[in-house]
Design an enzyme around this catalytic site. Structure first.
Site, PDB file in Angstrom:
ATOM      1  N   GLN A 268      23.898 117.937  -4.312  1.00 32.26           N
ATOM      2  CA  GLN A 268      24.561 116.982  -5.360  1.00 32.26           C
ATOM      3  C   GLN A 268      24.567 115.572  -4.553  1.00 32.26           C
ATOM      4  OE1 GLN A 268      26.410 116.935  -7.752  1.00 32.26           O
ATOM      5  NE2 GLN A 268      27.454 115.238  -7.505  1.00 32.26           N
ATOM      6  N   GLU A 269      24.408 115.493  -3.394  1.00 28.07           N
ATOM      7  CA  GLU A 269      24.525 114.179  -2.632  1.00 28.07           C
ATOM      8  C   GLU A 269      23.190 113.403  -2.911  1.00 28.07           C
ATOM      9  OE1 GLU A 269      27.014 112.802  -1.445  1.00 28.07           O
ATOM     10  OE2 GLU A 269      28.530 114.154  -0.858  1.00 28.07           O
ATOM     11  N   SER A 270      22.261 114.222  -2.371  1.00 27.66           N
ATOM     12  CA  SER A 270      20.906 113.000  -2.321  1.00 27.66           C
ATOM     13  C   SER A 270      19.434 114.059  -2.982  1.00 27.66           C
ATOM     14  CB  SER A 270      20.618 113.143  -0.944  1.00 27.66           C
ATOM     15  OG  SER A 270      20.175 114.260  -0.274  1.00 27.66           O
ATOM     16  N   TYR A 385      32.088 116.028  -9.182  1.00 27.89           N
ATOM     17  CA  TYR A 385      31.316 116.488  -7.625  1.00 27.89           C
ATOM     18  C   TYR A 385      31.645 117.713  -7.427  1.00 27.89           C
ATOM     19  CZ  TYR A 385      30.715 116.029  -2.853  1.00 27.89           C
ATOM     20  OH  TYR A 385      30.197 116.225  -1.488  1.00 27.89           O
TER      21      TYR A 385
END
Length: 401
Positions: A268-270, A385
Site C-alpha cells: 500500500q505504501e510503496s 488506506y
C-alpha cells in the site's frame, strides 16, 4: 461433516443444551492447568437454572406480537437458550462476504454484522465453521447452532424448512457494487422465534441499514478484480517480495506482528519499492516521514530492513494506543492511526462516545469517517488506506491472485 470451531470473547459454553439437560442432575467439568474438578449441582442450583430459563422464556414471549402467543408450542425458543447460555452460536461458511479467519485474523462483512447484533443482545459469539452451506444449515436445523451465516440459495433454505433475513434488507445493490454476494443472509429455524424477529428489526432499522451499507464499502472486494491491478499485485509479490521477505519476517517477530500484514502495508505504501519518494517527502519501502523515522531509530529510510523495522515498531505503538479496543478490531484502529495519527482517531472516538455510540467498534469509526470525509480529506484517505490493506492481506493469505 468437516467442521472447525472458532471461539470469540473466550466463551466457555459448548453447543446448545436441550431443555431436558437443565431439569435433571448433571456434571460439569472445570478445566484448570493440570487438574479436572468434577462437581454435581445441588438441588437449589438446578432450581436457580430452571428459574432463570423460565424468566428468559417469559421475556421472549413478551417480545412477540400478541397474536403469536396462541400459536406457541412448548419448545424453548432459540432466543431463550441464547440468553440463558449468554452465547450466540453461529454456523458459518468462510467466504469474502461472510467471514475470514486465518493466523489470528478473524473478521469479515457478515461476521462484523453478527458481532454487532450479539453486542446488542449482550452475549458472546461461538463461531462454528462449515465447509459448505448445506452442512451449516443442517447444523442449524439439528440444534447445533442458533443461526447460520451463509450465502445459501433460497431453494436450499426452503428445502430444509428454514427462514432467513437478507442482511441488506432488500438493498442488494449496496452489496453488489462493493463486490459482495447479494444474498448474504442470517438463517433461523423458525420465523416466529424472537431471535429471528429481533434480527429482522435489527438489520432493517434505517440507521443500522445505512451503517451496513458503509460496512460493505469497507469490505469492498473490487480492489483486485480488474486485470491490471491483479497483474501488478502478482508481479510485485513474485519479483520484489523475495528480496525483502526475510526482513519482513524478522521485523514481524521483533514487534509481534503478522509478517504478511507488514507486506500488505508495504504494498500500500510503496508497492514494495525501497527507493520510493513522495512529493511530501516520505521515503522508503514503508514511506516513513523524517520525524517518524528518527523517532523509530531509523537512520536510513531507503534501507529496506530499517524501513520495515521502523514501520513495524510504529505499528506496535499504534496497537498499544488502542489496547482497550477488542482484538478483532484493534488492527484497523492501529492502521488508521498509522495513517492519520492516533490523536485524530481518538478525537473521533470522543465524538462517538458523546453520541452514546460504541467508540471501540471499527464499524462505527468507519461510518463516521464515511459521513464526514467531504469535510475532511484525511478521513477519506484513512478509509482507503485501511480497506486497501485489508484487501491486500486477504489476497495474500488466500492466494486469490
Amino acid at each position: 461433516m468437516q467442521r472447525i470451531t472458532y471461539r470469540v470473547k473466550g466463551s466457555a459454553q459448548g453447543a446448545k443444551r436441550r431443555i431436558s439437560h437443565l431439569l435433571r442432575p448433571s456434571k460439569r467439568l472445570l478445566n484448570t492447568k493440570s487438574n479436572i474438578v468434577s462437581s454435581t449441582p445441588t438441588a437449589s442450583g438446578r432450581f436457580a437454572r430452571t428459574k432463570k430459563l423460565a424468566q428468559v422464556s417469559s421475556i421472549a414471549l413478551l417480545s412477540l406480537p400478541a397474536q403469536s402467543l396462541t400459536t406457541m408450542n412448548t419448545k424453548v425458543s432459540a432466543y431463550a437458550n441464547v440468553m440463558l447460555q449468554n452465547t450466540l452460536t453461529i454456523a458459518a461458511v468462510p467466504g469474502d462476504s461472510t467471514y475470514f479467519a486465518t493466523d489470528g485474523f478473524q473478521h469479515g462483512f457478515g461476521f462484523d454484522l453478527v458481532r454487532t447484533y450479539a453486542d446488542e443482545l449482550g452475549v458472546d459469539i461461538n463461531l462454528k465453521a462449515y465447509a459448505n452451506e448445506e452442512a451449516a444449515l443442517k447444523a442449524l436445523r439439528s440444534g447445533d447452532a442458533d443461526m447460520a451465516l451463509t450465502t445459501a440459495s433460497t431453494k436450499l433454505k426452503s428445502q430444509l424448512n428454514l427462514s432467513s433475513v437478507n442482511v441488506s434488507c432488500g438493498y442488494d445493490s449496496s452489496l453488489t457494487k462493493n463486490g459482495l454476494h447479494p444474498k448474504v443472509s442470517w438463517t433461523f429455524s423458525s420465523p416466529n422465534d424472537p431471535l429471528s424477529k429481533k434480527a429482522s428489526y435489527f438489520l432493517c432499522d434505517s440507521i443500522k441499514l445505512k451503517n451496513t451499507q458503509k460496512l460493505a464499502a469497507f469490505y469492498n472486494q473490487n480492489l483486485l478484480k480488474d486485470a491490471y491491478s491483479q497483474d501488478h499485485f502478482q508481479k510485485t509479490l513474485t519479483e520484489k517480495l523475495p528480496d525483502y521477505q526475510s526482513s519482513f519476517e524478522e521485523q514481524a517477530r521483533n514487534y509481534n506482528h503478522d509478517w504478511e500484514l507488514l507486506v500488505a502495508m508495504g504494498y500500500q505504501e510503496s508497492h514494495l519499492d525501497a527507493n520510493a519518494v513522495s512529493p511530501t517527502g516520505v521515503r522508503g519501502l514503508m514511506m516513513l516521514t523524517n520525524n517518524t523515522a528518527k523517532a523509530m531509530g531509523v537512520s536510513d529510510r531507503v534501507d529496506p530492513y530499517q524501513s520495515i523495522g521502523g514501520g513495524a515498531r510504529y505499528l506496535e505503538q499504534m496497537k498499544a494506543e488502542f489496547a482497550d479496543v477488542p482484538k478483532t478490531d484493534r488492527v484497523w484502529f492501529a492502521l488508521a492511526a498509522y495513517n492519520m495519527g492516533p490523536n485524530a482517531v481518538k478525537s473521533i472516538q470522543r465524538k462517538l462516545r458523546a453520541q452514546g455510540i460504541d467508540d471501540k467498534s471499527w464499524a462505527n469509526v468507519y461510518a463516521y469517517l464515511a459521513d464526514n470525509k467531504a469535510s475532511n480529506s484525511r478521513y477519506g484517505q484513512a478509509m482507503h488506506y485501511v480497506s486497501n490493506i485489508r484487501s491486500y492481506l486477504e489476497s495474500i493469505k488466500t492466494q486469490t491472485v
